[in-house]
Design a protein around this motif. Structure first.
Motif, PDB file in Angstrom:
ATOM      1  N   ASP A 131      10.548  15.464   2.804  1.00  0.00           N
ATOM      2  CA  ASP A 131      11.409  15.187   1.654  1.00  0.00           C
ATOM      3  C   ASP A 131      10.633  14.866   0.378  1.00  0.00           C
ATOM      4  O   ASP A 131      11.228  14.559  -0.650  1.00  0.00           O
ATOM      5  CB  ASP A 131      12.324  13.991   1.961  1.00  0.00           C
ATOM      6  N   THR A 132       9.296  14.952   0.456  1.00  0.00           N
ATOM      7  CA  THR A 132       8.453  14.492  -0.650  1.00  0.00           C
ATOM      8  C   THR A 132       7.952  15.652  -1.493  1.00  0.00           C
ATOM      9  O   THR A 132       7.419  16.631  -0.965  1.00  0.00           O
ATOM     10  CB  THR A 132       7.254  13.691  -0.108  1.00  0.00           C
ATOM     11  N   CYS A 133       8.084  15.509  -2.811  1.00  0.00           N
ATOM     12  CA  CYS A 133       7.568  16.512  -3.746  1.00  0.00           C
ATOM     13  C   CYS A 133       6.057  16.358  -3.925  1.00  0.00           C
ATOM     14  O   CYS A 133       5.313  17.331  -3.824  1.00  0.00           O
ATOM     15  CB  CYS A 133       8.288  16.386  -5.090  1.00  0.00           C
ATOM     16  N   PHE A 134       5.616  15.138  -4.207  1.00  0.00           N
ATOM     17  CA  PHE A 134       4.190  14.863  -4.370  1.00  0.00           C
ATOM     18  C   PHE A 134       3.956  13.376  -4.139  1.00  0.00           C
ATOM     19  O   PHE A 134       4.899  12.581  -4.135  1.00  0.00           O
ATOM     20  CB  PHE A 134       3.678  15.278  -5.756  1.00  0.00           C
ATOM     21  N   VAL A 135       2.691  13.023  -3.955  1.00  0.00           N
ATOM     22  CA  VAL A 135       2.291  11.632  -3.700  1.00  0.00           C
ATOM     23  C   VAL A 135       1.219  11.229  -4.707  1.00  0.00           C
ATOM     24  O   VAL A 135       0.305  12.015  -5.001  1.00  0.00           O
ATOM     25  CB  VAL A 135       1.747  11.470  -2.263  1.00  0.00           C
ATOM     26  N   LEU A 136       1.340  10.021  -5.235  1.00  0.00           N
ATOM     27  CA  LEU A 136       0.265   9.409  -5.999  1.00  0.00           C
ATOM     28  C   LEU A 136      -0.473   8.437  -5.100  1.00  0.00           C
ATOM     29  O   LEU A 136       0.155   7.622  -4.418  1.00  0.00           O
ATOM     30  CB  LEU A 136       0.805   8.669  -7.226  1.00  0.00           C
ATOM     31  N   ALA A 137      -1.796   8.528  -5.090  1.00  0.00           N
ATOM     32  CA  ALA A 137      -2.635   7.655  -4.262  1.00  0.00           C
ATOM     33  C   ALA A 137      -3.559   6.852  -5.164  1.00  0.00           C
ATOM     34  O   ALA A 137      -4.316   7.422  -5.957  1.00  0.00           O
ATOM     35  CB  ALA A 137      -3.455   8.488  -3.281  1.00  0.00           C
ATOM     36  N   PHE A 138      -3.505   5.531  -5.039  1.00  0.00           N
ATOM     37  CA  PHE A 138      -4.358   4.636  -5.802  1.00  0.00           C
ATOM     38  C   PHE A 138      -5.263   3.915  -4.816  1.00  0.00           C
ATOM     39  O   PHE A 138      -4.803   3.138  -3.970  1.00  0.00           O
ATOM     40  CB  PHE A 138      -3.519   3.679  -6.634  1.00  0.00           C
ATOM     41  N   VAL A 139      -6.572   4.190  -4.927  1.00  0.00           N
ATOM     42  CA  VAL A 139      -7.539   3.861  -3.887  1.00  0.00           C
ATOM     43  C   VAL A 139      -8.446   2.714  -4.330  1.00  0.00           C
ATOM     44  O   VAL A 139      -8.978   2.738  -5.449  1.00  0.00           O
ATOM     45  CB  VAL A 139      -8.409   5.101  -3.568  1.00  0.00           C
ATOM     46  N   PRO A 140      -8.657   1.696  -3.484  1.00  0.00           N
ATOM     47  CA  PRO A 140      -9.623   0.644  -3.809  1.00  0.00           C
ATOM     48  C   PRO A 140     -10.988   1.257  -4.103  1.00  0.00           C
ATOM     49  O   PRO A 140     -11.425   2.212  -3.442  1.00  0.00           O
ATOM     50  CB  PRO A 140      -9.664  -0.217  -2.536  1.00  0.00           C
ATOM     51  N   GLY A 141     -11.685   0.699  -5.102  1.00  0.00           N
ATOM     52  CA  GLY A 141     -12.938   1.281  -5.555  1.00  0.00           C
ATOM     53  C   GLY A 141     -14.030   1.326  -4.507  1.00  0.00           C
ATOM     54  O   GLY A 141     -14.944   2.155  -4.603  1.00  0.00           O
ATOM     55  N   ASP A 142     -13.969   0.451  -3.490  1.00  0.00           N
ATOM     56  CA  ASP A 142     -15.032   0.426  -2.489  1.00  0.00           C
ATOM     57  C   ASP A 142     -14.730   1.274  -1.251  1.00  0.00           C
ATOM     58  O   ASP A 142     -15.514   1.295  -0.306  1.00  0.00           O
ATOM     59  CB  ASP A 142     -15.327  -1.012  -2.062  1.00  0.00           C
ATOM     60  N   GLY A 152      -8.048  -2.193  -8.792  1.00  0.00           N
ATOM     61  CA  GLY A 152      -6.996  -3.040  -8.246  1.00  0.00           C
ATOM     62  C   GLY A 152      -5.702  -2.262  -8.179  1.00  0.00           C
ATOM     63  O   GLY A 152      -5.543  -1.237  -8.857  1.00  0.00           O
ATOM     64  N   GLN A 153      -4.791  -2.719  -7.347  1.00  0.00           N
ATOM     65  CA  GLN A 153      -3.529  -2.025  -7.154  1.00  0.00           C
ATOM     66  C   GLN A 153      -2.369  -2.973  -7.465  1.00  0.00           C
ATOM     67  O   GLN A 153      -2.491  -4.190  -7.330  1.00  0.00           O
ATOM     68  CB  GLN A 153      -3.393  -1.513  -5.708  1.00  0.00           C
ATOM     69  N   ILE A 154      -1.267  -2.372  -7.890  1.00  0.00           N
ATOM     70  CA  ILE A 154      -0.025  -3.133  -8.100  1.00  0.00           C
ATOM     71  C   ILE A 154       0.956  -2.649  -7.044  1.00  0.00           C
ATOM     72  O   ILE A 154       1.457  -1.521  -7.116  1.00  0.00           O
ATOM     73  CB  ILE A 154       0.546  -2.928  -9.513  1.00  0.00           C
ATOM     74  N   THR A 155       1.214  -3.478  -6.064  1.00  0.00           N
ATOM     75  CA  THR A 155       2.004  -3.098  -4.903  1.00  0.00           C
ATOM     76  C   THR A 155       3.307  -3.902  -4.870  1.00  0.00           C
ATOM     77  O   THR A 155       3.651  -4.593  -5.826  1.00  0.00           O
ATOM     78  CB  THR A 155       1.216  -3.360  -3.610  1.00  0.00           C
ATOM     79  N   THR A 156       3.999  -3.822  -3.750  1.00  0.00           N
ATOM     80  CA  THR A 156       5.204  -4.632  -3.560  1.00  0.00           C
ATOM     81  C   THR A 156       4.890  -6.122  -3.605  1.00  0.00           C
ATOM     82  O   THR A 156       5.790  -6.949  -3.820  1.00  0.00           O
ATOM     83  CB  THR A 156       5.861  -4.299  -2.213  1.00  0.00           C
ATOM     84  N   LEU A 211       6.389   2.820 -13.010  1.00  0.00           N
ATOM     85  CA  LEU A 211       5.030   3.248 -12.708  1.00  0.00           C
ATOM     86  C   LEU A 211       4.128   2.629 -13.762  1.00  0.00           C
ATOM     87  O   LEU A 211       4.271   2.910 -14.954  1.00  0.00           O
ATOM     88  CB  LEU A 211       4.949   4.775 -12.745  1.00  0.00           C
ATOM     89  N   GLY A 212       3.211   1.739 -13.336  1.00  0.00           N
ATOM     90  CA  GLY A 212       2.461   0.942 -14.295  1.00  0.00           C
ATOM     91  C   GLY A 212       0.958   1.126 -14.220  1.00  0.00           C
ATOM     92  O   GLY A 212       0.377   1.239 -13.130  1.00  0.00           O
ATOM     93  N   HIS A 219       9.781  -4.317  -9.939  1.00  0.00           N
ATOM     94  CA  HIS A 219       9.468  -3.083  -9.211  1.00  0.00           C
ATOM     95  C   HIS A 219       8.403  -2.264  -9.937  1.00  0.00           C
ATOM     96  O   HIS A 219       8.544  -1.055 -10.136  1.00  0.00           O
ATOM     97  CB  HIS A 219      10.720  -2.226  -8.994  1.00  0.00           C
ATOM     98  N   VAL A 220       7.308  -2.944 -10.328  1.00  0.00           N
ATOM     99  CA  VAL A 220       6.176  -2.259 -10.944  1.00  0.00           C
ATOM    100  C   VAL A 220       5.192  -1.871  -9.853  1.00  0.00           C
ATOM    101  O   VAL A 220       4.764  -2.723  -9.065  1.00  0.00           O
ATOM    102  CB  VAL A 220       5.477  -3.149 -11.983  1.00  0.00           C
ATOM    103  N   PHE A 221       4.818  -0.599  -9.829  1.00  0.00           N
ATOM    104  CA  PHE A 221       3.837  -0.095  -8.862  1.00  0.00           C
ATOM    105  C   PHE A 221       2.823   0.747  -9.618  1.00  0.00           C
ATOM    106  O   PHE A 221       3.185   1.569 -10.461  1.00  0.00           O
ATOM    107  CB  PHE A 221       4.506   0.747  -7.775  1.00  0.00           C
ATOM    108  N   GLY A 222       1.526   0.562  -9.301  1.00  0.00           N
ATOM    109  CA  GLY A 222       0.519   1.336  -9.997  1.00  0.00           C
ATOM    110  C   GLY A 222      -0.867   0.810  -9.721  1.00  0.00           C
ATOM    111  O   GLY A 222      -1.178   0.418  -8.606  1.00  0.00           O
ATOM    112  N   PHE A 223      -1.701   0.751 -10.772  1.00  0.00           N
ATOM    113  CA  PHE A 223      -3.078   0.318 -10.529  1.00  0.00           C
ATOM    114  C   PHE A 223      -3.686  -0.323 -11.774  1.00  0.00           C
ATOM    115  O   PHE A 223      -3.176  -0.185 -12.891  1.00  0.00           O
ATOM    116  CB  PHE A 223      -3.943   1.484 -10.048  1.00  0.00           C
TER     117      PHE A 223
END
Length: 385
Positions: A36-47, A73-77, A323-324, A351-355
């Motif tokens: 059901d997914t069009c695309f995914v954004l992946a935010f990866v820890p730097g290490d 850093g990531q902005i999660t739930t 999306l932040g 509901h801010v999600f991002g990095f």
């Protein structure tokens, strides 16, 4: 701002805090319905091993396009995090997407980059009744974001573009973007999105211009280095203005005492990343000889954050999600002031999600110590999400 809200309906948030890169990708991907997914954004820890994560996500998601970058850093739930692989799955019901990889960034041909982007936008067929926006992720150490976003704004003026520069914690050693199962250094990814969801752009910081002005009297614009301020060694003069010793200059001092420039009647932060042994200051955005700058004066962080995220559509509804892209130096100042928990609660409630970034892009400008993003509102019939 209300703390109790239903979970976002129009994006799927997936997380893994596993240290092993392949395991983290597998665990996070299992939380997503690839069909059901069009695309995914992946935010990866730097290490984390970005190449392993990119390859593992490609395999686990069965060919669903994955874009994103390394982060500071990531902005999660849970609000601010540092070690979480964050995936945001955008459903086919509400999104369409086209992408273009632009490389190399340094040296950058603005003409070639703008032509490439324009060609891809024109090839992306338009869905009747849907609106478009752009997302851009750039290598945060390329030092080319200013020129790139300005060129794209000039060429694609009717496409609002929002984005962030890839990070690497506070190491400033190596950053990358993700595109089609691979990581790319010295590159940028431009996504053109179509959506039937209403959306609004946001962008704010918590600084006002103070009384202390200065002139950059010796700089290397290509390397974003300043050697002299007011005719004196840059680090020495900056330390004098903020009231500390040169040897005490640190990321914390830079975060709390940024320099501002005025552009089109607005003030934008030009953040300092470090002070060199040669007395020069390195910046995270464009700098030049003769530039007049003002020492920023910080405002109350929680209040400005709540005000900036207090967004409503024409019907008075709050966003389904935001999306932040939030500068790592904002996060550093917030942590220094022991406000991370309070800020995380505000981000979670909105509901801010991002990095966390090495710089933010909005309205054709590359800036620092700003929270930039896109607020997406649910459709008329919530059951459609």
């Amino acid at each position: 701002m209300d703390s109790a809200r239903a979970e976002p309906s129009c994006v799927r948030v997936a997380l893994s805090r596993a240290v092993d890169a392949a395991a983290a990708a597998r665990i996070a991907a299992q939380q997503i319905n690839a069909r059901d997914t069009c695309f995914v954004l992946a935010f990866v820890p730097g290490d984390r091993n970005g190449a392993v994560i990119a390859h593992s996500l490609e395999e686990a998601l069965g060919g669903v396009p994955v874009f994103g970058c390394s982060t500071a850093g990531q902005i999660t739930t849970e609000g601010y995090e540092t070690d979480a692989l964050l995936l945001l799955a955008f459903p086919k019901t509400h999104f369409r997407c086209a992408s273009v990889l632009m490389e190399p960034l340094n040296p950058l041909s603005t003409t070639a980059a703008a032509t490439l982007a324009q060609r891809h936008v024109q090839k992306f067929s338009h869905t009747a009744g849907w609106n478009r926006l752009g997302l851009i992720f750039t290598d945060g150490l390329s030092k080319q974001e200013d020129m790139l976003i300005s060129a794209l704004e000039t060429t694609l003026g009717d496409l609002p573009i929002f984005g962030g520069s890839a990070g690497d914690g506070l190491r400033f050693e190596q950053t990358y973007v993700l595109h089609n199962g691979h990581i790319h250094h010295n590159a940028a990814v431009l996504l053109v999105l179509e959506t039937d969801l209403p959306f609004q752009g946001i962008g704010f910081d918590h600084f006002l211009p103070g009384d202390s002005q200065m002139i950059i009297t010796d700089a290397d614009p290509d390397d974003r280095k300043v050697f002299e301020i007011n005719g004196a060694p840059a680090a020495q003069e900056y330390a004098r203005l903020v009231g500390c010793a040169v040897e005490d200059l640190s990321p914390q001092i830079f975060a709390e005492n940024p320099l501002l420039i005025e552009y089109k009647d607005n003030h934008y932060v030009r953040a300092i990343s470090d002070a060199g042994e040669d007395g020069a200051l390195s910046f995270l955005a464009a700098i030049d000889d003769g530039l007049i700058m003002t020492l920023g004066q910080g405002q109350e962080i929680i209040e400005t954050l709540q005000a900036g995220l207090d967004i409503r559509d024409a019907k008075g509804r709050r966003p389904d999600f935001i999306l932040g892209f939030d500068c790592v130096l904002r996060k550093l100042e917030i942590e220094q002031k022991q406000l991370a928990h309070a800020v995380s609660k505000v981000l979670g409630a909105a509901h801010v999600f991002g990095f966390n970034t090495y710089g933010e892009q909005h309205c054709g400008v590359h800036m620092n110590q700003t929270l930039v993003g896109v607020a997406f509102f649910g459709p008329e019939q919530r059951a459609l999400c």
